[in-house]
Motif scaffolding. Structure first.
Motif, PDB file in Angstrom:
ATOM      1  N   GLU A 432       7.040   7.562  27.059  1.00 24.20           N
ATOM      2  CA  GLU A 432       5.721   8.170  26.865  1.00 24.20           C
ATOM      3  C   GLU A 432       4.673   7.099  26.567  1.00 24.20           C
ATOM      4  O   GLU A 432       3.565   7.116  27.125  1.00 24.20           O
ATOM      5  CB  GLU A 432       5.788   9.177  25.709  1.00 24.20           C
ATOM      6  N   LYS A 433       5.015   6.135  25.702  1.00 22.53           N
ATOM      7  CA  LYS A 433       4.088   5.060  25.359  1.00 22.53           C
ATOM      8  C   LYS A 433       3.744   4.229  26.598  1.00 22.53           C
ATOM      9  O   LYS A 433       2.567   3.932  26.854  1.00 22.53           O
ATOM     10  CB  LYS A 433       4.705   4.174  24.281  1.00 22.53           C
ATOM     11  N   ASN A 434       4.768   3.854  27.375  1.00 24.21           N
ATOM     12  CA  ASN A 434       4.528   3.042  28.575  1.00 24.21           C
ATOM     13  C   ASN A 434       3.617   3.766  29.567  1.00 24.21           C
ATOM     14  O   ASN A 434       2.721   3.160  30.162  1.00 24.21           O
ATOM     15  CB  ASN A 434       5.862   2.695  29.257  1.00 24.21           C
ATOM     16  N   TYR A 435       3.857   5.057  29.713  1.00 24.38           N
ATOM     17  CA  TYR A 435       3.065   5.819  30.681  1.00 24.38           C
ATOM     18  C   TYR A 435       1.612   5.933  30.233  1.00 24.38           C
ATOM     19  O   TYR A 435       0.676   5.778  31.028  1.00 24.38           O
ATOM     20  CB  TYR A 435       3.671   7.209  30.886  1.00 24.38           C
ATOM     21  N   ILE A 436       1.391   6.172  28.951  1.00 22.22           N
ATOM     22  CA  ILE A 436       0.021   6.272  28.433  1.00 22.22           C
ATOM     23  C   ILE A 436      -0.700   4.937  28.609  1.00 22.22           C
ATOM     24  O   ILE A 436      -1.870   4.900  29.019  1.00 22.22           O
ATOM     25  CB  ILE A 436       0.036   6.702  26.944  1.00 22.22           C
ATOM     26  N   GLN A 437      -0.004   3.827  28.316  1.00 21.08           N
ATOM     27  CA  GLN A 437      -0.618   2.506  28.492  1.00 21.08           C
ATOM     28  C   GLN A 437      -0.987   2.254  29.964  1.00 21.08           C
ATOM     29  O   GLN A 437      -2.045   1.703  30.268  1.00 21.08           O
ATOM     30  CB  GLN A 437       0.347   1.419  27.998  1.00 21.08           C
ATOM     31  N   LYS A 449     -11.397  10.061  30.129  1.00 18.32           N
ATOM     32  CA  LYS A 449     -10.868  10.128  31.492  1.00 18.32           C
ATOM     33  C   LYS A 449      -9.348  10.131  31.474  1.00 18.32           C
ATOM     34  O   LYS A 449      -8.690  10.881  32.206  1.00 18.32           O
ATOM     35  CB  LYS A 449     -11.396   8.943  32.303  1.00 18.32           C
ATOM     36  N   THR A 450      -8.754   9.273  30.638  1.00 18.52           N
ATOM     37  CA  THR A 450      -7.298   9.194  30.540  1.00 18.52           C
ATOM     38  C   THR A 450      -6.717  10.523  30.075  1.00 18.52           C
ATOM     39  O   THR A 450      -5.708  11.005  30.607  1.00 18.52           O
ATOM     40  CB  THR A 450      -6.887   8.070  29.583  1.00 18.52           C
ATOM     41  N   ALA A 451      -7.348  11.141  29.084  1.00 20.68           N
ATOM     42  CA  ALA A 451      -6.882  12.442  28.584  1.00 20.68           C
ATOM     43  C   ALA A 451      -6.918  13.486  29.686  1.00 20.68           C
ATOM     44  O   ALA A 451      -5.997  14.299  29.840  1.00 20.68           O
ATOM     45  CB  ALA A 451      -7.746  12.882  27.395  1.00 20.68           C
ATOM     46  N   ARG A 452      -7.990  13.468  30.489  1.00 22.77           N
ATOM     47  CA  ARG A 452      -8.124  14.447  31.576  1.00 22.77           C
ATOM     48  C   ARG A 452      -7.025  14.253  32.614  1.00 22.77           C
ATOM     49  O   ARG A 452      -6.418  15.205  33.090  1.00 22.77           O
ATOM     50  CB  ARG A 452      -9.502  14.330  32.211  1.00 22.77           C
ATOM     51  N   VAL A 453      -6.741  12.985  32.978  1.00 24.35           N
ATOM     52  CA  VAL A 453      -5.701  12.700  33.970  1.00 24.35           C
ATOM     53  C   VAL A 453      -4.325  13.126  33.448  1.00 24.35           C
ATOM     54  O   VAL A 453      -3.502  13.657  34.186  1.00 24.35           O
ATOM     55  CB  VAL A 453      -5.708  11.206  34.343  1.00 24.35           C
ATOM     56  N   LEU A 454      -4.081  12.895  32.146  1.00 27.18           N
ATOM     57  CA  LEU A 454      -2.790  13.237  31.540  1.00 27.18           C
ATOM     58  C   LEU A 454      -2.653  14.724  31.240  1.00 27.18           C
ATOM     59  O   LEU A 454      -1.561  15.201  30.911  1.00 27.18           O
ATOM     60  CB  LEU A 454      -2.587  12.440  30.255  1.00 27.18           C
ATOM     61  N   GLY A 455      -3.753  15.457  31.333  1.00 29.78           N
ATOM     62  CA  GLY A 455      -3.706  16.882  31.020  1.00 29.78           C
ATOM     63  C   GLY A 455      -3.652  17.152  29.530  1.00 29.78           C
ATOM     64  O   GLY A 455      -3.108  18.162  29.083  1.00 29.78           O
ATOM     65  N   LEU A 456      -4.222  16.222  28.735  1.00 30.73           N
ATOM     66  CA  LEU A 456      -4.251  16.364  27.272  1.00 30.73           C
ATOM     67  C   LEU A 456      -5.682  16.544  26.791  1.00 30.73           C
ATOM     68  O   LEU A 456      -6.625  16.173  27.486  1.00 30.73           O
ATOM     69  CB  LEU A 456      -3.662  15.113  26.604  1.00 30.73           C
ATOM     70  N   SER A 457      -5.818  17.079  25.580  1.00 32.72           N
ATOM     71  CA  SER A 457      -7.136  17.070  24.953  1.00 32.72           C
ATOM     72  C   SER A 457      -7.392  15.666  24.414  1.00 32.72           C
ATOM     73  O   SER A 457      -6.445  14.877  24.219  1.00 32.72           O
ATOM     74  CB  SER A 457      -7.200  18.080  23.805  1.00 32.72           C
ATOM     75  N   ARG A 458      -8.660  15.326  24.185  1.00 33.40           N
ATOM     76  CA  ARG A 458      -8.991  14.002  23.652  1.00 33.40           C
ATOM     77  C   ARG A 458      -8.321  13.781  22.298  1.00 33.40           C
ATOM     78  O   ARG A 458      -7.796  12.693  22.014  1.00 33.40           O
ATOM     79  CB  ARG A 458     -10.516  13.890  23.516  1.00 33.40           C
ATOM     80  N   GLN A 459      -8.275  14.848  21.470  1.00 31.95           N
ATOM     81  CA  GLN A 459      -7.669  14.731  20.133  1.00 31.95           C
ATOM     82  C   GLN A 459      -6.171  14.442  20.236  1.00 31.95           C
ATOM     83  O   GLN A 459      -5.619  13.632  19.493  1.00 31.95           O
ATOM     84  CB  GLN A 459      -7.897  16.023  19.336  1.00 31.95           C
ATOM     85  N   SER A 460      -5.484  15.127  21.219  1.00 31.46           N
ATOM     86  CA  SER A 460      -4.039  14.912  21.384  1.00 31.46           C
ATOM     87  C   SER A 460      -3.754  13.482  21.822  1.00 31.46           C
ATOM     88  O   SER A 460      -2.779  12.859  21.372  1.00 31.46           O
ATOM     89  CB  SER A 460      -3.479  15.892  22.418  1.00 31.46           C
ATOM     90  N   LEU A 461      -4.588  12.955  22.700  1.00 27.45           N
ATOM     91  CA  LEU A 461      -4.386  11.588  23.154  1.00 27.45           C
ATOM     92  C   LEU A 461      -4.610  10.598  22.004  1.00 27.45           C
ATOM     93  O   LEU A 461      -3.837   9.641  21.827  1.00 27.45           O
ATOM     94  CB  LEU A 461      -5.323  11.266  24.323  1.00 27.45           C
ATOM     95  N   GLN A 462      -5.682  10.820  21.222  1.00 25.67           N
ATOM     96  CA  GLN A 462      -5.942   9.915  20.095  1.00 25.67           C
ATOM     97  C   GLN A 462      -4.795   9.915  19.084  1.00 25.67           C
ATOM     98  O   GLN A 462      -4.448   8.885  18.497  1.00 25.67           O
ATOM     99  CB  GLN A 462      -7.266  10.292  19.423  1.00 25.67           C
ATOM    100  N   TYR A 463      -4.204  11.092  18.897  1.00 24.48           N
ATOM    101  CA  TYR A 463      -3.040  11.186  17.994  1.00 24.48           C
ATOM    102  C   TYR A 463      -1.911  10.292  18.494  1.00 24.48           C
ATOM    103  O   TYR A 463      -1.271   9.552  17.738  1.00 24.48           O
ATOM    104  CB  TYR A 463      -2.572  12.643  17.915  1.00 24.48           C
ATOM    105  N   ARG A 464      -1.651  10.325  19.802  1.00 26.04           N
ATOM    106  CA  ARG A 464      -0.577   9.526  20.387  1.00 26.04           C
ATOM    107  C   ARG A 464      -0.912   8.028  20.351  1.00 26.04           C
ATOM    108  O   ARG A 464      -0.018   7.193  20.186  1.00 26.04           O
ATOM    109  CB  ARG A 464      -0.311   9.980  21.826  1.00 26.04           C
ATOM    110  N   LEU A 465      -2.189   7.685  20.499  1.00 24.58           N
ATOM    111  CA  LEU A 465      -2.586   6.273  20.422  1.00 24.58           C
ATOM    112  C   LEU A 465      -2.284   5.709  19.040  1.00 24.58           C
ATOM    113  O   LEU A 465      -1.817   4.577  18.885  1.00 24.58           O
ATOM    114  CB  LEU A 465      -4.077   6.119  20.757  1.00 24.58           C
TER     115      LEU A 465
END
Length: 472
Positions: A432-437, A449-465
């Protein structure tokens, strides 16, 4: 009730059932109104013609349901109000949803002792035929493409362009062979516009889109009275007089129609359906097909004699996989086209996209490439370069580059497994980490933009970062 009366009632009931069965099964529309103009009979074929249901029409006033233009009145109402019988009258009107209907009608009043008790209309549907003829009439002279429209500098495409240009000097028939999406109509229009027929009509008809009886009347025209509802109507050959008629997917025509087309090519005359006289025509025929003609003949999808008559000039349009050196030029052309349409300022595709395009086989040819560029630009925001992540998902799933990525990831997982057993949760988190990077890098660390491509909300992506300690 005595036996005679009872038997008479049963007989009448049987007759009514027979009449109802006939009306329900007959292949013409039947519409009956009473003396007040309300519908009392409306058979299934009429429902099919007018795209209506029983409840929409029965026991309702005809003019409350259907709409007629100011210069055209209902032939059924005319029969009721004025006792006028009309036969083989074409009528265009609209149902309650605004759908246009065109029928050929026989309308007559129901008389009882000289008094009008209602009216009957028997209808044949010609809606589809009328629309096709109108569309073809509107297409006369509507040719957008010339030889300048053909994009490509490869030897393969330049050779075809040169041969095509030579064919503009004569009026010989031309057969254009090429896979779907290679641009066969573009070449056909270029021939027409480059010839002395350029000021005359150019009419195109897809032969696979219609059943035999409809395509025959459309091509050759009809004589009034040739069949129920037939009117005096010129076919496409007559409409294209002096110009060019393009018959797309000629190999989809039945053998019977191919024989009739062969006669037209040989005699340079046509005969309308139901007519006894031939009419001379001056029309250049261009035909296209999306399979090898020799294979089509072997599989009895094309007459050999028709192929020889049509293929006086035969052009084979190369598929995109055989001229990949043209991809870059085509991509730039499509980017420019959609920049104008979408009011964007996209400059180019990145190296990864270019490499992906070169590795792909392009089963949909140039048309598929254009759709991919259009789809990618629909996913872009303020970026001016098309990245791999912008490409439509259906393309990425088929792309050799994606398969290569999946293989590398699979090999990586296999090596880890051989060296040591890693808990599933830990392995999943690494993936998951490699794919997000990777997606972050493709989108230049743009979190939204990254959140939109991944199908996540901005908050969900920031949590994973934060969770994976990924720096942006």
């Amino acid at each position: 009730m005595n036996n005679d009366t009872e038997n008479e009632c049963k007989s009448l009931e049987t007759i009514n059932q027979v009449y109802k069965k006939i009306i329900d099964e007959i292949d013409v529309g039947v519409h009956v109104i009473d003396d007040k103009g309300k519908t009392i009979i409306y058979n299934p074929k009429m429902m099919q013609i007018e795209a209506m249901n029983h409840q929409d029409v029965l026991d309702k006033y005809l003019l409350d349901v259907f709409m007629f233009s100011a210069n055209e009145s209902s032939t059924l109402v005319k029969a009721l109000q004025k006792g006028i019988e009309t036969s083989n009258v074409k009528q265009t009107y609209f149902n309650n949803k605004g759908k246009e209907i065109t029928t050929i009608n026989h309308s007559f009043p129901i008389l009882e002792n000289g008094t009008i008790k209602g009216a009957v209309e028997i209808s044949n549907d010609v809606t589809k035929l009328e629309r096709l003829i109108r569309d073809n009439m509107n297409r006369k002279g509507n040719t957008r493409f010339t030889f300048d429209s053909i994009i490509g500098s490869s030897l393969a495409i330049q050779e075809v362009i040169e041969n095509t240009k030579r064919s503009t000097r004569t009026s010989s028939s031309v057969l254009i062979v090429g896979e779907t999406g290679t641009g066969k109509e573009l070449f056909a229009q270029s021939i027409h516009n480059g010839s002395h027929r350029s000021s005359a009509p150019f009419i195109s008809q897809n032969c696979a889109a219609l059943p035999d009886n409809l395509i025959e009347s459309l091509l050759f025209g009809t004589k009034r009275g040739a069949f129920t509802g037939a009117t005096e109507r010129p076919g496409l050959f007559e409409q294209a007089e002096g110009g060019t008629l393009l018959l797309d997917e000629i190999n989809s025509l039945s053998m019977n129609l191919q024989a009739k087309l062969l006669r037209v090519l040989q005699e340079k005359t046509i005969r309308r359906i139901g007519d006894t006289e031939d009419k001379a025509i001056d029309v250049r025929i261009i035909a296209t097909m999306n399979e090898d003609p020799i294979e089509a003949i072997a599989k009895e999808r094309m007459r050999k004699d028709l192929y020889y008559r049509l293929g006086v000039v035969t052009l084979f349009i190369p598929p995109l996989r055989e001229r990949k050196e043209d991809i870059s030029l085509l991509v730039n052309t499509f980017i420019s086209k959609y920049n104008d349409l979408f009011q964007m300022d996209v400059k180019r595709v990145d190296t990864e996209v270019s490499e992906s395009f070169q590795a792909y086989d392009w089963p949909g040819n140039v048309r598929e490439l254009e759709h991919i560029i259009e789809g990618a630009m629909n996913l872009m925001m303020s970026e001016d370069i098309i990245h791999y992540s912008h490409l439509p998902i259906q393309y990425r799933n088929k792309s050799p580059l994606q398969k290569e990525r999946d293989l590398i990831e699979h090999d990586s997982l296999t090596i880890h497994h051989l060296n040591q057993v890693i808990p599933l949760k830990e392995q999943m988190e690494k993936a998951e980490k490699n794919y997000i990077q990777q997606v972050l890098k493709e989108n230049k660390n743009n979190i939204s933009k990254t959140a939109r491509v991944l199908g996540l909300s901005r908050q969900s992506l920031q949590y994973r970062l934060r969770k994976f300690d990924i720096q942006t």
